[in-house]
Design an enzyme around this catalytic site. Structure first.
Site, PDB file in Angstrom:
ATOM      1  N   GLU A  46       0.830  -1.200   0.000  1.00  0.00           N
ATOM      2  CA  GLU A  46       0.000   0.000   0.000  1.00  0.00           C
ATOM      3  C   GLU A  46       0.870   1.258   0.000  1.00  0.00           C
ATOM      4  O   GLU A  46       1.841   1.358   0.762  1.00  0.00           O
ATOM      5  CB  GLU A  46      -0.885  -0.057   1.257  1.00  0.00           C
ATOM      6  N   LYS A 115      -9.438   2.321  -1.912  1.00  0.00           N
ATOM      7  CA  LYS A 115      -9.656   1.735  -0.582  1.00  0.00           C
ATOM      8  C   LYS A 115     -10.982   2.209  -0.024  1.00  0.00           C
ATOM      9  O   LYS A 115     -11.266   3.413   0.018  1.00  0.00           O
ATOM     10  CB  LYS A 115      -8.507   2.142   0.345  1.00  0.00           C
ATOM     11  N   CYS A 170      -5.464  -3.232   2.345  1.00  0.00           N
ATOM     12  CA  CYS A 170      -5.207  -3.337   3.792  1.00  0.00           C
ATOM     13  C   CYS A 170      -6.462  -3.511   4.647  1.00  0.00           C
ATOM     14  O   CYS A 170      -7.012  -4.591   4.725  1.00  0.00           O
ATOM     15  CB  CYS A 170      -4.408  -2.124   4.259  1.00  0.00           C
TER      16      CYS A 170
END
Length: 638
Positions: A46, A115, A170
Site C-alpha cells: 500500500e 480503498k 489493507c
C-alpha cells in the site's frame, strides 16, 4: 500456465519515506527480477510509491504529482511484458485524495482500485488524508488516457480461462464484510491486497489465520503484500511480510522483518473445480462491475510449488495425537451407533495379522470402551489358509488376546479343498478362482458366526483397496459395517503406528510394530520358504502412489496428465517417471473397471474429505468408459 498453474509474487521493496524517485527505481528493479523469475502476477504494498508513513506530507501537492509521474514511468517500463502488477500510491481526483492500487499490464494502466475502509483509530489516521473510496467505477484522467477507478473492477485474463483478479487494500480485509466477498461472488478467484499493516506482538499469527481462512471461505487465492523496512519508525514498525494463500492453505510466506519477495504457483484450475463442486458457493451478480482484460505470457513453468506425497497423513506432527484420536473416534462412534441400533452385543471380525484388520480391532476396542462393554464381545476370528505364514498367524493370535478379545481359530484348508471338488477346480491351478474362493469362505464363516453369536461383522477393507477394486466381490468386499471404508492405506499405517507409539502396553506395541513391518498381502498363495509370496504392491502398485492419485482424482477432479506432473514433483527421487506413469495407468484402468464393487458397498463412516459410498460421495455409473482418461495419459511423453 499449463494445468492452471500461475506463478505469483508478493514483494516488499526497499523504499524511503517521501523519496518517490528512489521508490520508483526500487519497484522497477523488483518488477524486473520477478519477470526473470517467471512471475505473472506481482503485488506491491500500500502507498509504496510514496511510502505509507508520509502523514501530513500527503497534503503536499508535489508529492502527489510526483507519484503520478513515477507511475507513468513504471507503466511505460512494463511495455512488452505480459504480466499484471499492483502498486499502491495516493491519487488526486476532483480535489480529493484517495488511497489506491494501480493495476498495470504491458504498458497499459488497466485501472485504479480504491480503498473503501479507512482506519481512524489508534495509530492509524488515514481519514485525516484520504477519502473513502467508492464501489462503482468512474472514469479518471491519466495523462492522455482515461481509466476506470473504483473497487468493483474485475481483471480478466484473455488467454487463461477462468483467471479473474480483484483487489482490496489493507483495512478492507479486516472489516466484517470485506469487499473481496463481493468480488469472489462476482467471479474473482484471485484476490490481491496491497497493505501497510504494522507489526506488534501476536499480530503475525492473527494475520496468517485471517488470510488463510478468508481464502478458504471464498475458495480463492489471496496474495498479500505488506509494507516493510523503509517506512518511518516514528511510532510504528512494519514487518514487510508477504503471504500467498490458496483455499485455506498458506503456500508461501516471506521472512518477517525483512524486505524480500516471495513467489509460488497458485492453481487456478483447482479453484475453479472447487467452486464447481461447492454448490453452496453461489455466483453473485456482476452488475456494477467493470471488466478489464489483460494477457499473460504463455509459459510452462518448472514448478517451485511442492505437493504432499502423503495427502491423507497429517503433516503437522505437533497435532498428531489430536488428529489420530479424532479419526479413531469418528470410526468408533459410527460402529457404536450401529451396535446400539441393532442391539448387537458382539462384533465379529476376521483377524489376519495385517494392517487393515489390526486397525479394525483398535476401533472395536475403542467402541467397546465407549459402550462399557466387556471386550470379550470382540470375536476375532483367524482363518489360516494356503498362504498363511507363521509371522502373520502369530500376530493374528497374540494381538486380540492382548486386548482381552475372544480369539477363535478356524482353518479354511479342508473346507476349500472340498469346495474345489464341488466346483471341479484343480487345486494345483492357482488362479483367481483359487484365491477368491478362500476370501469368500472366510466371509461366509464370519457371517455365520455373527448369526450364531448375535453380532455384527465388522469390515476391514480400506479406501485404497476399494478404489482399486482390490477386494473379492462378496468376500472381503462385504460386511455389516465397514469401519475402514474411508481410511486409505497410508493413513491406516499412520494410525496403527500412532497407537504403537502411544500405548503403555509394550507387548501390544511390539506386535503392532511387527505388523507395520510386514509386507501387505492377502496371503492367498502358498508361501515361499516360509515367507510371504504374494505382495500386493508388487501386483497392483505402491499404495503411496495410489493414495496420491486417488486424492487428486477424487478430491479435485484433475486431469490424469496433471496428476502425473504433480506426482513427478511429489515423488522426485523416489520413483522414476516411467514407474509413476505405469501405475497411474493401472489406477485409472482399475478405478473404472471395478466400480460395480463400490456400487454395492455396505455402510461405513466418512472420516475425511474423500469417501466412496454409493449413497453419497461417489455416485458413479458402474459401466462408465475410461477412454477419455486413458487417452490423456497416452499423450504423455516420458
Amino acid at each position: 500456465m499449463k494445468d492452471g498453474f500461475i506463478r505469483v509474487a508478493s514483494v516488499s521493496p526497499d523504499i524511503r519515506v517521501c523519496d518517490v524517485a528512489y521508490n520508483k527505481e526500487s519497484i522497477k528493479d523488483a518488477i524486473k527480477k520477478e519477470w526473470d523469475e517467471g512471475s505473472s502476477i506481482i503485488v506491491f504494498p500500500e502507498l509504496c510509491l510514496t511510502s505509507y508513513t508520509c502523514n501530513d506530507l500527503f497534503f503536499q501537492d508535489i508529492l502527489i504529482k510526483e507519484a503520478k509521474h513515477a507511475l507513468k514511468e513504471i507503466v511505460e517500463f512494463s511495455s512488452g511484458h505480459k504480466s499484471i502488477i499492483f502498486i499502491g500510491l495516493p491519487w488526486d481526483f476532483k480535489g480529493k485524495l484517495y488511497n489506491v492500487a494501480a493495476v498495470i499490464s504491458n504498458g497499459i494502466l488497466l485501472g485504479l482500485i480504491n480503498k473503501l475502509n479507512l482506519p481512524n483509530y489508534g495509530e492509524f489516521y488515514e481519514a485525516r488524508y484520504f477519502n473513502r473510496g467508492f464501489k462503482e467505477p468512474v472514469w479518471v484522467n491519466f495523462f492522455d488516457d482515461v481509466i476506470p477507478m473504483g473497487t468493483n473492477i474485475l481483471f480478466e485474463c484473455s488467454n487463461v480461462p477462468n483467471l479473474i483478479i480483484a483487489g482490496e487494500i489493507c483495512e478492507d480485509l479486516w472489516v466484517p464484510n470485506p469487499p473481496s466477498v463481493e468480488h469472489a461472488l462476482a467471479g474473482a478467484n484471485i484476490l490481491i491486497n496491497c497493505s501497510a499493516s504494522n507489526d506488534i506482538v501476536g499480530k503475525m499469527s492473527y494475520r496468517d489465520n485471517l488470510i488463510s481462512n478468508h481464502s478458504k471461505k471464498l475458495i480463492s487465492a489471496y496474495i498479500y503484500a505488506n509494507a516493510g523496512e523503509g517506512e518511518s519508525t516514528q511510532d510504528l514498525v512494519f514487518g514487510g511480510q508477504g503471504i500467498i494463500a490458496e483455499n485455506g492453505k498458506i503456500l508461501a510466506k516471506s521472512t518477517r522483518f525483512k524486505n524480500e519477495a516471495v513467489r509460488i504457483e497458485i492453481d487456478v484450475n483447482r479453484l475453479v473445480l472447487e467452486r464447481r463442486k461447492q454448490t453452496t458457493f453461489e455466483q453473485g451478480d456482476e452488475d456494477g462491475y467493470f471488466k478489464s482484460e489483460f494477457e499473460l505470457e504463455p509459459v510452462e513453468l518448472e514448478l517451485k510449488r511442492n505437493f504432499d506425497s502423503k495427502p491423507f497423513v497429517p503433516d503437522d506432527m505437533s497435532k498428531r495425537k489430536e488428529r489420530c484420536e479424532e479419526i479413531l473416534t469418528i470410526q468408533a462412534l459410527g460402529l457404536k451407533k450401529r451396535l446400539l441400533h441393532t442391539g448387537a452385543k458382539n462384533v465379529i471380525l476376521g483377524i489376519s495379522g495385517g494392517l487393515d484388520s489390526t486397525l479394525a480391532l483398535l476401533v472395536c476396542a475403542k467402541t467397546f470402551d465407549m459402550l462399557g462393554f466387556d471386550k470379550s464381545g470382540i470375536r476375532a476370528v483367524t482363518m489360516p489358509g494356503f498362504g498363511t505364514t507363521d509371522r502373520t498367524y502369530n500376530n493374528a493370535c497374540e494381538l486380540p488376546e492382548s486386548f482381552g478379545a475372544t480369539l477363535e481359530e478356524i482353518s479354511i484348508v479342508e473346507s476349500i479343498k472340498r469346495h474345489f471338488l464341488d466346483i471341479n477346480h484343480d487345486i494345483n491351478i492357482k488362479n483367481i478362482t483359487y484365491e477368491n474362493a478362500q476370501a469368500r469362505e472366510r466371509t461366509q464363516i464370519l457371517m455365520d458366526i455373527a448369526n450364531r453369536d448375535n453380532g455384527l461383522v465388522v469390515g476391514t477393507g480400506d479406501l485404497s483397496e476399494l478404489v482399486l477394486g482390490w477386494a473379492t466381490y462378496n468376500g472381503d468386499h462385504m460386511s455389516m459395517y465397514g469401519v475402514n471404508a474411508s481410511i486409505p492405506k497410508t493413513l491406516v499405517r499412520h494410525l496403527v503406528n500412532y497407537y504403537a507409539d502411544t500405548t503403555d502396553d509394550k507387548k501390544i506395541a511390539n506386535i503392532l510394530y511387527d505388523i507395520l513391518d510386514t509386507p501387505v498381502s492377502p496371503e492367498l498363495l502358498p508361501p515361499e520358504n516360509g515367507k510371504i509370496a504374494q505382495k500386493t504392491e508388487d501386483l497392483v502398485g505402491p499404495y503411496e502412489l495410489h493414495d496420491f492419485f486417488l486424492y487428486n482424482a477424487l478430491r479435485f477432479g484433475f486431469m490424469p496428465s496433471k496428476i502425473y506432473r504433480m506426482a513427478k514433483k511429489a515423488f522426485a527421487g523416489e520413483y522414476e517417471s516411467e514407474v509413476i506413469l505405469k501405475w497411474l495407468k493401472v489406477f485409472y484402468s482399475r478405478f473404472f473397471s471395478q466400480q460395480f464393487k463400490r456400487s454395492a458397498l455396505p455402510d461405513g463412516p466418512k472420516v475425511g474429505s474423500i469417501a466412496i459410498s454409493p449413497r453419497g460421495d461417489l455416485r458413479m455409473p458402474s459401466d462408465a468408459c475410461k477412454t477419455l482418461w486413458m487417452e490423456d495419459l497416452e499423450l504423455i511423453k516420458v
